[in-house]
Structure formats: C-alpha cells, structure tokens
Design an enzyme around this catalytic site. Structure first.
Site, mmCIF file in Angstrom:
data_model
loop_
_atom_site.group_PDB
_atom_site.id
_atom_site.type_symbol
_atom_site.label_atom_id
_atom_site.label_comp_id
_atom_site.label_asym_id
_atom_site.label_seq_id
_atom_site.Cartn_x
_atom_site.Cartn_y
_atom_site.Cartn_z
ATOM 1 N N GLU A 64 -5.068 -8.698 0.457
ATOM 2 C CA GLU A 64 -5.761 -8.346 1.715
ATOM 3 C C GLU A 64 -7.243 -8.168 1.438
ATOM 4 O O GLU A 64 -7.613 -7.564 0.426
ATOM 5 C CB GLU A 64 -5.246 -7.019 2.309
ATOM 6 N N GLU A 124 0.804 -1.227 0.000
ATOM 7 C CA GLU A 124 0.000 0.000 0.000
ATOM 8 C C GLU A 124 0.834 1.273 0.000
ATOM 9 O O GLU A 124 0.892 1.993 1.018
ATOM 10 C CB GLU A 124 -0.971 -0.011 1.187
HETATM 11 C C1 GAL Z 1 -4.399 -2.208 5.381
HETATM 12 C C2 GAL Z 1 -3.027 -2.523 5.933
HETATM 13 C C3 GAL Z 1 -3.025 -3.621 6.955
HETATM 14 C C4 GAL Z 1 -4.219 -3.597 7.878
HETATM 15 C C5 GAL Z 1 -5.512 -3.394 7.120
HETATM 16 C C6 GAL Z 1 -6.744 -3.302 7.981
HETATM 17 O O1 GAL Z 1 -4.443 -0.909 4.893
HETATM 18 O O2 GAL Z 1 -2.150 -2.879 4.890
HETATM 19 O O3 GAL Z 1 -1.801 -3.577 7.622
HETATM 20 O O4 GAL Z 1 -4.043 -2.728 8.905
HETATM 21 O O5 GAL Z 1 -5.419 -2.244 6.321
HETATM 22 O O6 GAL Z 1 -7.106 -2.014 8.266
#
Ligand code: GAL
Length: 446
Positions: free
Chosen positions: A355, A165
């Site tokens: 993710e 990100e």
């Molecule tokens: C993303 C991040 C993760 C985690 C997730 C949940 O932006 O890469 O580390 O925190 O959000 O909010």
C-alpha cells in the site's frame, strides 16, 4: 538508475468492507464493521456505513475492466471472512465462494494477477462474541478459514497476504478502542497482537503443508516515529512509540522477539505476554515476500502524562503536509525503511509495497479530476523505490492505495484515495489525472 524488471508487480489495492457493499446479501454473515457502523456508538463520519459503498459485489465486471484500463498486472483485494464462513467457522457459504471464483477468474482472464488478503479487519461477529483476536482459539478459527480459501482458490492465486496492518485491528481496536471491536484493555491489546502473529505463522505453515504453488506473506504498515529533537527523552519516547505500535510486529517477525520496551510497558500495567512453547517459531515462519504499507513518518516529542506513552506528535518544519489528512509527506522516509528491511531480512526476502498513496480532496475542472498532489506523491515514492532497487534492495512490486475511491473506515466517504473517482450517488467511475499518469507509467515500465 536501474530499470524495473519486466515482471515487477504494478497493482492497486482494496479491502472487502471498503468496496464490496452487499453487506447482507447471498448468505453473508455480519462482521464487526457492519455491527459498528450500524450502532449509535459508531465514530464514522456522518454515521455512514459501507452497506453499499462502491458496490463492487455487483459491479466487479466493470471494475475489472477499469483495472485493465489502468494497465495493472495485479489487483490486491481481501476476502470477506463472513461471506465465506458466515458464522466464522463451520458451514461454508457457496455463494461467497462463487463470488470470489468469478473475481479471480475474471482478473486472470484480463492478465491481472490476484493478490488476496485473508484478513483486512472484518471479523465475523460470531467470533467477536467469543472473544475475537483476544481469544487464543482465533488461531484455529483463522486456520480453518484460510484452509477453505486455499482449497477453493489456491490453484489460481499467485499471492496471498495473511493479515493487513495488525497494528490497527489489535492495538487500535483492543487497546485504544478507536476502531472495532472498540475495546480499551491492556490485556486484550497485547493478547490480540500476539494471537494475530501466531495465527499468521500457523497459516503460513498450513500453506506450505498444503503444497500450494503461490507465494505468501503479510502486509505490515510501518509509520516510523522519529525523535523530534536529539534529546535523549525524545529518542526514548520515539522508541517506545515505535515498539508499542508497528515495530512490535516488525521486530517479532524479523528478530523473533517482541520489543523489550513494549513488553516492559505491558508488564508495568500488570499484563504478561501469553507466550506458549513454539509460538516464536510460528511468528518467524519464513514468508515469500515482505509486504509493506507505507504512507508517512511522524515526529514524536516526550511529554509527561500525554497519552498512553508520555509523548505527543509534532509537525516538523520543511515537510509538506497532505492537507486532507494532515500527513507529513516523506518519500525519503520510505528509502530508510526499505534499507532497514533489507538489513533485517539479509536482503533475502523480496519486498512488495502492498500500500502507498494519499488522500486528496478532488476538484473537478471541465469533467477532469486534477489530483496533482496525489500524482506527485505517487511519483516521488516510486522514484525512491527505483533508487533503492538500483542500489540492490530486493524489490518485487508496488501496489498503490487505491484503485477506486471507497469507504475510508472512520472517515467514511469523506476521504478519497482513489486513482479512479467514484460518485457515490450514481456509482459513476471516472479516471483521475493520477490514474492516467499511473497507466502511462506502467505502460512504459512493463
Ligand atoms: C490503510 C488501510 C487501508 C486504507 C489506507 C488509507 O491503513 O490498510 O484499508 O484505508 O490505510 O488510509
């Protein structure tokens, strides 16, 4: 619908700062999140820090057993740069290397493929003090660090992710000042973003040169900003909001050109892109997969003078809201993004969801964590992935965020995303209902 292939990746993710703890043990250097959380300026919930968090540094054996219990065939985790190179460059910390060796070997012994992120926001402070991502030298620093990781772990790691990100650590960190290094500067915002992309491409090229047999890609977050109405000014506002955040990187890698709206915006502030010969060739260096972090979509309405980009975020009717984080849940939005990536990459590059998940405050009933909202969210998004896959979109995997509740950045331990509950006082792990569901789902689909 088409069934998922047998070799489809089913994983969960984590990041070093969020789970490891042991912030100053075994020779680890200080990173910018350590420094931020320990400073009075920290905006973290209750001034918490991740000095201990879920203590994975000491409990990784137990945690790997939990991952096996989840039936995952992959674990995405990040390496702490300052654990490997305490000063960012130069001397290597053998204890850091030993830790990740044990983790990688332990995962492989359990039939779990390591998916390693090189950078998930925890820059060594020694490098921040020299300008961090806003200093072009970061390209060499990052390549030096990556080389050490490739040399030590490259023989066993099948999946590498360069950056997680970039929007967060560049624009949020250097333009908005919302996260470390908490800088508010147009120049540093744009410079850090471009340097991150050049550093990414340089490391992909290094990986090829070293002839490693794994696969390499990135993990970009995509949060599509959709116009709240059909009015031209809302459409323009949405376009600017996209161009100056996640789509800056997305268009950089897929088109070889950053969005014009973003470049114009920075020029209007007197800042020019610090482009050098050959940079865009590096930015577009071919990756083996397209890593996509997807959580939500947002609606944008034009509002003069509001924020940096003359727009505001508006809640839409008919979108369920995840109460704990006020995100509008939009699985169909993921479908649109997948179709868009398919088009932008000529369907040549497999997509891995690196993710996806949701925060839900836990409630416990007779020792059971019944997180139905999370379960429904994950199921709905996997359904969409299956639909896209059935229609020919090249999908290679799904990594749920996340395995264990952990330190959720500025929200500290106040926001939980895990399939496995962690009691931060006792460190006790308990599988939630969503985890049990994920386990059954993986068993049936692999
Ligand atoms: C993303 C991040 C993760 C985690 C997730 C949940 O932006 O890469 O580390 O925190 O959000 O909010």
């Amino acid at each position: 619908m088409e069934k998922f292939p047998k070799d489809f990746i089913w994983g969960v993710g984590s990041a070093s700062y969020q789970v490891e703890g042991a912030w100053n043990e075994d020779g680890k250097g200080e990173n910018i999140w350590d420094r931020y959380c320990h400073s009075p300026e920290s905006k973290v919930f209750e001034h918490q820090n991740a000095d201990v968090t879920i203590d994975e540094y000491h409990r990784f054996e137990e945690d790997m057993d939990w991952l096996k219990e989840l039936r995952c065939n992959a674990y995405r985790f990040s390496i702490s740069w300052a654990r490997i190179l305490p000063a960012g460059t130069g001397a290597v910390n053998p204890k850091g290397i030993a830790y990740y060796n044990k983790l990688i070997d332990g995962l492989l012994a359990r039939g779990i493929q390591p998916m390693v992120t090189l950078y998930h926001w925890d820059l060594p402070v020694a490098l921040q003090d020299k300008g961090g991502w806003a200093n072009r030298e970061i390209v060499d620093w990052f390549a030096e660090y990556a080389r050490v990781c490739f040399e030590n772990f490259g023989d066993r790691v099948p999946y590498w992710i360069t950056l997680n990100e970039p929007t967060v650590f560049t624009f949020s960190g250097h333009l908005l000042g919302a996260v470390p290094p908490c800088i508010q500067s147009f120049e540093q915002g744009l410079y850090s973003a471009h340097h991150a992309m050049v550093a990414h491409g340089t490391v992909v090229r290094l990986f090829r040169k070293m002839g490693l047999k794994g696969k390499i890609g990135f993990a970009f977050d995509i949060v599509p900003k959709l116009p709240y109405t059909d009015a031209e000014e809302d459409k323009k506002a949405a376009r600017l909001a996209n161009a100056t955040t996640q789509y800056f990187f997305y268009e950089g890698v897929t088109k070889g050109k950053y969005p014009k709206e973003a470049i114009d915006f920075y020029e209007s502030k007197g800042v020019k892109l610090p482009l050098q010969d050959g940079d865009m060739e590096l930015v577009t260096e071919k990756c083996d997969f397209f890593g996509l972090n997807y959580y939500l979509t947002q609606a944008v309405r034009y509002k003069k003078g509001c924020g940096l980009f003359d727009c505001e975020y508006v809640f839409r009717e008919n979108f369920p809201v995840a109460n704990a984080v006020e995100w509008e849940i939009d699985p169909e939005g993921l479908y649109d993004v997948l179709k868009d990536v398919q088009k932008a990459t000529n369907n040549e590059v497999p997509i891995i969801i690196t993710e996806n998940g949701i925060c839900q405050d836990d409630y416990c009933e007779n020792g059971e964590y019944n997180d139905d909202e999370r379960l429904g969210y994950i199921r709905a998004h996997i359904d969409v992935i299956q639909k896209a896959y059935s229609e020919g979109v090249k999908m290679a995997g799904y990594v749920c965020w996340c395995g264990f509740d952990n330190f959720e950045w500025n929200n500290g331990t106040n926001k939980r995303f895990g399939l496995i509950h962690v009691d931060f006082e006792t460190q006790k792990r308990t599988m939630k209902k969503s985890g049990k569901w994920y386990r059954e789902f993986i068993s049936k689909n692999s």
